[in-house]
Design an enzyme around this catalytic site. Sequence first.
Site, PDB file in Angstrom:
ATOM      1  N   HIS A  53     -72.620   5.047 -79.593  1.00 28.57           N
ATOM      2  CA  HIS A  53     -73.869   5.264 -80.058  1.00 28.57           C
ATOM      3  C   HIS A  53     -74.412   6.795 -80.229  1.00 28.57           C
ATOM      4  O   HIS A  53     -74.433   7.144 -79.308  1.00 28.57           O
ATOM      5  CB  HIS A  53     -74.898   4.410 -79.352  1.00 28.57           C
ATOM      6  CG  HIS A  53     -74.535   3.077 -78.972  1.00 28.57           C
ATOM      7  ND1 HIS A  53     -74.551   2.112 -79.979  1.00 28.57           N
ATOM      8  CD2 HIS A  53     -74.278   2.525 -78.045  1.00 28.57           C
ATOM      9  CE1 HIS A  53     -74.285   1.006 -79.399  1.00 28.57           C
ATOM     10  NE2 HIS A  53     -73.962   1.038 -78.127  1.00 28.57           N
ATOM     11  N   SER A  76     -70.432   6.665 -84.336  1.00 26.08           N
ATOM     12  CA  SER A  76     -71.250   5.842 -83.781  1.00 26.08           C
ATOM     13  C   SER A  76     -70.543   4.646 -83.564  1.00 26.08           C
ATOM     14  O   SER A  76     -69.494   4.160 -84.225  1.00 26.08           O
ATOM     15  CB  SER A  76     -72.471   5.527 -84.167  1.00 26.08           C
ATOM     16  OG  SER A  76     -73.549   5.196 -83.372  1.00 26.08           O
ATOM     17  N   SER A  81     -77.125   2.231 -84.765  1.00 28.91           N
ATOM     18  CA  SER A  81     -77.501   2.866 -83.458  1.00 28.91           C
ATOM     19  C   SER A  81     -77.661   4.546 -83.623  1.00 28.91           C
ATOM     20  O   SER A  81     -78.248   5.041 -82.542  1.00 28.91           O
ATOM     21  CB  SER A  81     -76.767   2.487 -82.158  1.00 28.91           C
ATOM     22  OG  SER A  81     -75.294   2.826 -82.572  1.00 28.91           O
ATOM     23  N   ASP A 131     -66.861   2.784 -76.499  1.00 26.74           N
ATOM     24  CA  ASP A 131     -67.921   1.950 -76.242  1.00 26.74           C
ATOM     25  C   ASP A 131     -67.844   0.602 -77.002  1.00 26.74           C
ATOM     26  O   ASP A 131     -68.182   0.576 -78.470  1.00 26.74           O
ATOM     27  CB  ASP A 131     -69.135   2.577 -76.459  1.00 26.74           C
ATOM     28  CG  ASP A 131     -70.353   1.708 -75.973  1.00 26.74           C
ATOM     29  OD1 ASP A 131     -70.223   0.560 -75.704  1.00 26.74           O
ATOM     30  OD2 ASP A 131     -71.399   2.409 -76.143  1.00 26.74           O
ATOM     31  N   GLU A 192     -66.806   2.135 -72.035  1.00 29.35           N
ATOM     32  CA  GLU A 192     -68.338   2.494 -71.588  1.00 29.35           C
ATOM     33  C   GLU A 192     -68.876   0.932 -71.217  1.00 29.35           C
ATOM     34  O   GLU A 192     -69.572   0.873 -70.278  1.00 29.35           O
ATOM     35  CB  GLU A 192     -69.214   2.886 -72.777  1.00 29.35           C
ATOM     36  CG  GLU A 192     -70.517   2.801 -72.437  1.00 29.35           C
ATOM     37  CD  GLU A 192     -71.039   4.054 -71.804  1.00 29.35           C
ATOM     38  OE1 GLU A 192     -70.476   4.747 -71.385  1.00 29.35           O
ATOM     39  OE2 GLU A 192     -72.327   4.055 -71.407  1.00 29.35           O
ATOM     40  N   ASN A 217     -67.517   0.900 -67.093  1.00 32.56           N
ATOM     41  CA  ASN A 217     -68.683  -0.075 -67.121  1.00 32.56           C
ATOM     42  C   ASN A 217     -68.939  -0.560 -65.730  1.00 32.56           C
ATOM     43  O   ASN A 217     -69.980  -0.693 -65.183  1.00 32.56           O
ATOM     44  CB  ASN A 217     -68.430  -1.225 -68.009  1.00 32.56           C
ATOM     45  CG  ASN A 217     -69.554  -2.217 -67.930  1.00 32.56           C
ATOM     46  OD1 ASN A 217     -70.751  -1.918 -68.234  1.00 32.56           O
ATOM     47  ND2 ASN A 217     -69.372  -3.527 -67.303  1.00 32.56           N
ATOM     48  N   LYS A 222     -72.900   2.558 -63.266  1.00 36.38           N
ATOM     49  CA  LYS A 222     -72.974   2.314 -64.641  1.00 36.38           C
ATOM     50  C   LYS A 222     -73.715   1.074 -64.701  1.00 36.38           C
ATOM     51  O   LYS A 222     -75.013   0.699 -65.124  1.00 36.38           O
ATOM     52  CB  LYS A 222     -71.760   2.328 -65.522  1.00 36.38           C
ATOM     53  CG  LYS A 222     -71.578   2.637 -66.922  1.00 36.38           C
ATOM     54  CD  LYS A 222     -72.337   1.471 -67.482  1.00 36.38           C
ATOM     55  CE  LYS A 222     -72.303   1.202 -69.045  1.00 36.38           C
ATOM     56  NZ  LYS A 222     -72.720  -0.017 -69.482  1.00 36.38           N
ATOM     57  N   ASP A 226     -77.454   1.235 -65.972  1.00 38.70           N
ATOM     58  CA  ASP A 226     -77.518   1.101 -67.531  1.00 38.70           C
ATOM     59  C   ASP A 226     -77.713  -0.284 -67.849  1.00 38.70           C
ATOM     60  O   ASP A 226     -78.901  -0.472 -68.510  1.00 38.70           O
ATOM     61  CB  ASP A 226     -76.633   1.708 -68.060  1.00 38.70           C
ATOM     62  CG  ASP A 226     -76.170   1.508 -69.376  1.00 38.70           C
ATOM     63  OD1 ASP A 226     -76.361   0.652 -70.211  1.00 38.70           O
ATOM     64  OD2 ASP A 226     -75.376   2.611 -69.840  1.00 38.70           O
ATOM     65  N   ASN A 227     -76.936  -1.193 -67.653  1.00 37.31           N
ATOM     66  CA  ASN A 227     -77.161  -2.529 -68.229  1.00 37.31           C
ATOM     67  C   ASN A 227     -78.379  -3.231 -67.644  1.00 37.31           C
ATOM     68  O   ASN A 227     -78.978  -3.929 -68.443  1.00 37.31           O
ATOM     69  CB  ASN A 227     -75.956  -3.259 -67.645  1.00 37.31           C
ATOM     70  CG  ASN A 227     -74.334  -2.750 -68.044  1.00 37.31           C
ATOM     71  OD1 ASN A 227     -74.469  -1.383 -68.269  1.00 37.31           O
ATOM     72  ND2 ASN A 227     -73.592  -3.457 -68.182  1.00 37.31           N
ATOM     73  N   CYS A 231     -81.773  -1.755 -69.935  1.00 40.29           N
ATOM     74  CA  CYS A 231     -82.376  -2.851 -70.844  1.00 40.29           C
ATOM     75  C   CYS A 231     -83.563  -3.140 -70.426  1.00 40.29           C
ATOM     76  O   CYS A 231     -84.658  -3.671 -71.007  1.00 40.29           O
ATOM     77  CB  CYS A 231     -81.320  -4.034 -70.784  1.00 40.29           C
ATOM     78  SG  CYS A 231     -79.733  -3.807 -71.339  1.00 40.29           S
ATOM     79  N   HIS A 337     -73.141  -6.612 -77.066  1.00 40.03           N
ATOM     80  CA  HIS A 337     -72.679  -5.536 -77.699  1.00 40.03           C
ATOM     81  C   HIS A 337     -72.649  -6.170 -79.352  1.00 40.03           C
ATOM     82  O   HIS A 337     -72.613  -4.999 -80.004  1.00 40.03           O
ATOM     83  CB  HIS A 337     -71.163  -5.217 -77.104  1.00 40.03           C
ATOM     84  CG  HIS A 337     -70.753  -3.904 -77.652  1.00 40.03           C
ATOM     85  ND1 HIS A 337     -71.210  -2.528 -77.537  1.00 40.03           N
ATOM     86  CD2 HIS A 337     -69.718  -3.765 -78.739  1.00 40.03           C
ATOM     87  CE1 HIS A 337     -70.512  -1.665 -78.178  1.00 40.03           C
ATOM     88  NE2 HIS A 337     -69.675  -2.288 -78.831  1.00 40.03           N
ATOM     89  N   HIS A 387     -81.541   3.342 -74.392  1.00 34.59           N
ATOM     90  CA  HIS A 387     -82.022   3.426 -72.970  1.00 34.59           C
ATOM     91  C   HIS A 387     -82.378   4.953 -72.665  1.00 34.59           C
ATOM     92  O   HIS A 387     -81.921   5.810 -73.694  1.00 34.59           O
ATOM     93  CB  HIS A 387     -80.682   3.291 -71.886  1.00 34.59           C
ATOM     94  CG  HIS A 387     -80.203   1.962 -71.781  1.00 34.59           C
ATOM     95  ND1 HIS A 387     -80.855   0.835 -72.250  1.00 34.59           N
ATOM     96  CD2 HIS A 387     -79.154   1.586 -71.348  1.00 34.59           C
ATOM     97  CE1 HIS A 387     -80.184  -0.326 -72.335  1.00 34.59           C
ATOM     98  NE2 HIS A 387     -79.080   0.067 -71.324  1.00 34.59           N
ATOM     99  N   SER A 395     -74.463   6.892 -66.287  1.00 36.94           N
ATOM    100  CA  SER A 395     -73.469   6.258 -67.240  1.00 36.94           C
ATOM    101  C   SER A 395     -72.319   7.346 -67.577  1.00 36.94           C
ATOM    102  O   SER A 395     -70.974   7.209 -67.344  1.00 36.94           O
ATOM    103  CB  SER A 395     -74.020   5.651 -68.418  1.00 36.94           C
ATOM    104  OG  SER A 395     -74.800   4.485 -68.105  1.00 36.94           O
ATOM    105  N   GLN A 399     -68.497   8.654 -67.181  1.00 37.29           N
ATOM    106  CA  GLN A 399     -67.645   9.037 -68.494  1.00 37.29           C
ATOM    107  C   GLN A 399     -66.674  10.434 -68.401  1.00 37.29           C
ATOM    108  O   GLN A 399     -65.619  10.426 -68.687  1.00 37.29           O
ATOM    109  CB  GLN A 399     -68.188   8.906 -69.978  1.00 37.29           C
ATOM    110  CG  GLN A 399     -68.525   7.566 -70.202  1.00 37.29           C
ATOM    111  CD  GLN A 399     -67.384   6.872 -70.893  1.00 37.29           C
ATOM    112  OE1 GLN A 399     -66.325   7.440 -71.036  1.00 37.29           O
ATOM    113  NE2 GLN A 399     -67.630   5.799 -71.626  1.00 37.29           N
TER     114      GLN A 399
END
Length: 466
Positions: A53, A76, A81, A131, A192, A217, A222, A226-227, A231, A337, A387, A395, A399
């Site tokens: 993204h 992306s 996104s 990703d 990701e 992930n 991560k 992040d998840n 969210c 996703h 996010h 995250s 990476q």
Amino acid sequence: MAEDYIVKDIALAGFGRKELDIAETEMPGLMACRAEFGEEKPLKGARIAGSLHMTIQTACLIETLVALGAEVRWASCNIFSTQDHAAAVIAEGGTPVFAVKGETLEEYWDYCDRIFQFGGEDGTANMILDDGGDATLYILLGARVEAGETDLIEVPTSEEETCLFAQIKKRLAASPGWFTKQRDAIKGVSEETTTGVHRLYELQKKGLLPFPAINVNDSVTKSKFDNKYGCKESLVDGIRRATDTMMAGKVAVVCGYGDVGKGSAASLAGAGARVKVTESDPICALQAAMDGFEVVTLEDVIDQADIFITTTGNKDVIRIDHMRAMKDMAIVGNIGHFDNEIQVAALKNHKWTNIKDQVDMIEMPSGSRIILLSEGRLLNLGNATGHPSFVMSASFTNQVLAQIELWKNGGEYENQVYILPKHLDEKVARLHLERIGVRLTQLSPEQAAYIGVSPEGPFKPEHYRY
Ligand code: NAI
């Protein structure tokens, strides 16, 4: 020479830079990577094809990779996104980027092809940062077709596949041998998200993974951040920007109670919605119940709920018969996703009224209507801006560490999927403490010995689940 980028409007770069300057103050992990590795340039020689993204946070990741010596080309990983000002600032800085919010699926796969078109002698990328796995899929599928498995791209089962297969055929005709050469040049991929990681493990199981992969992930810093917390902030943000609906008092259904589901349910509950959860896994169902959510089947509540959100990474979760049974003006969206969580294709012959970008009202044969967000694609990035920077810093620090590891030491790995060692996971967390004023308690040597850890960490055994 033509410009080596495709963005909506390069004049947006100034705005992009201002937001990037702010993001940098919220992305301490990435800035620490620049401070620690900027001089050494451990990514020198790496030619990274990035598919993730194209947001302001990703712009900060790209500038970090470049500061560490990498050459980068970017697209992306979703047609909705991109933040056009983020793409503009990266293009203006000299990194080729191919990303426009609202690009078509044909353009999406064309841009995926372009991230591998490095100049120089080799003309190939040698690393992938992915990703969802589309960039990896493009190269591996193309190479298999090149090797004679032409049936793989004969019968598309979705619009996505139609465009992907057409792009592969185009590249095969233009440059025979290209996919194989490109595949063989790749030293490794860092992935990701849950869905992309799932694809990598499938490849590994079938013996089809031709290079090592790092599963970013499943770094704790991560998926458990992040998840979940990502969210928690971005789901309701997306619904509000799309619909301005009053959330308090509404009945919302969250399908799936994994990391994304947990964050999504918390997001809706925080906004005052009455949240119900559907799950297929007894452990996650029990967690949802004990977190205070009623666990139901979709059929139980299909005609009662106002908002339906899928978070499963699975397909056909909200089906056409479900949408036909919903209340008039129910809101339907996905934060997983891919868009196949909702059977959007089955809605194509219904009456669609576009309300604004990424918001459609669709009329059922009965006359009742639903509001569909981002055509079923991940709504926190389609209807909002994804996010916040702080959680993406965690995250993306993973990476960066994964890219360095694969680039420098990839030869020592088998063609399998790995996760980063726990000491690096703890390091990523540590880099984010000061910004929010967290003070750690230092274990005494006696205390550390008593619980069987070193006073400097790692603080947990591998099997600990957080
Ligand atoms: P997860 O595996 O932790 O959770 C998914 C849950 O859905 C599981 O508990 C599973 O049992 C449940 N599930 C599967 N099929 C179901 C069904 N038919 N009905 C009800 N529940 C079902 O995965 P995670 O990490 O939560 O990711 C979910 C999706 O979100 C993935 O596609 C991932 O790539 C994506 N993702 C999206 C983000 C975003 O910003 N939009 C951020 C991170 C991940």
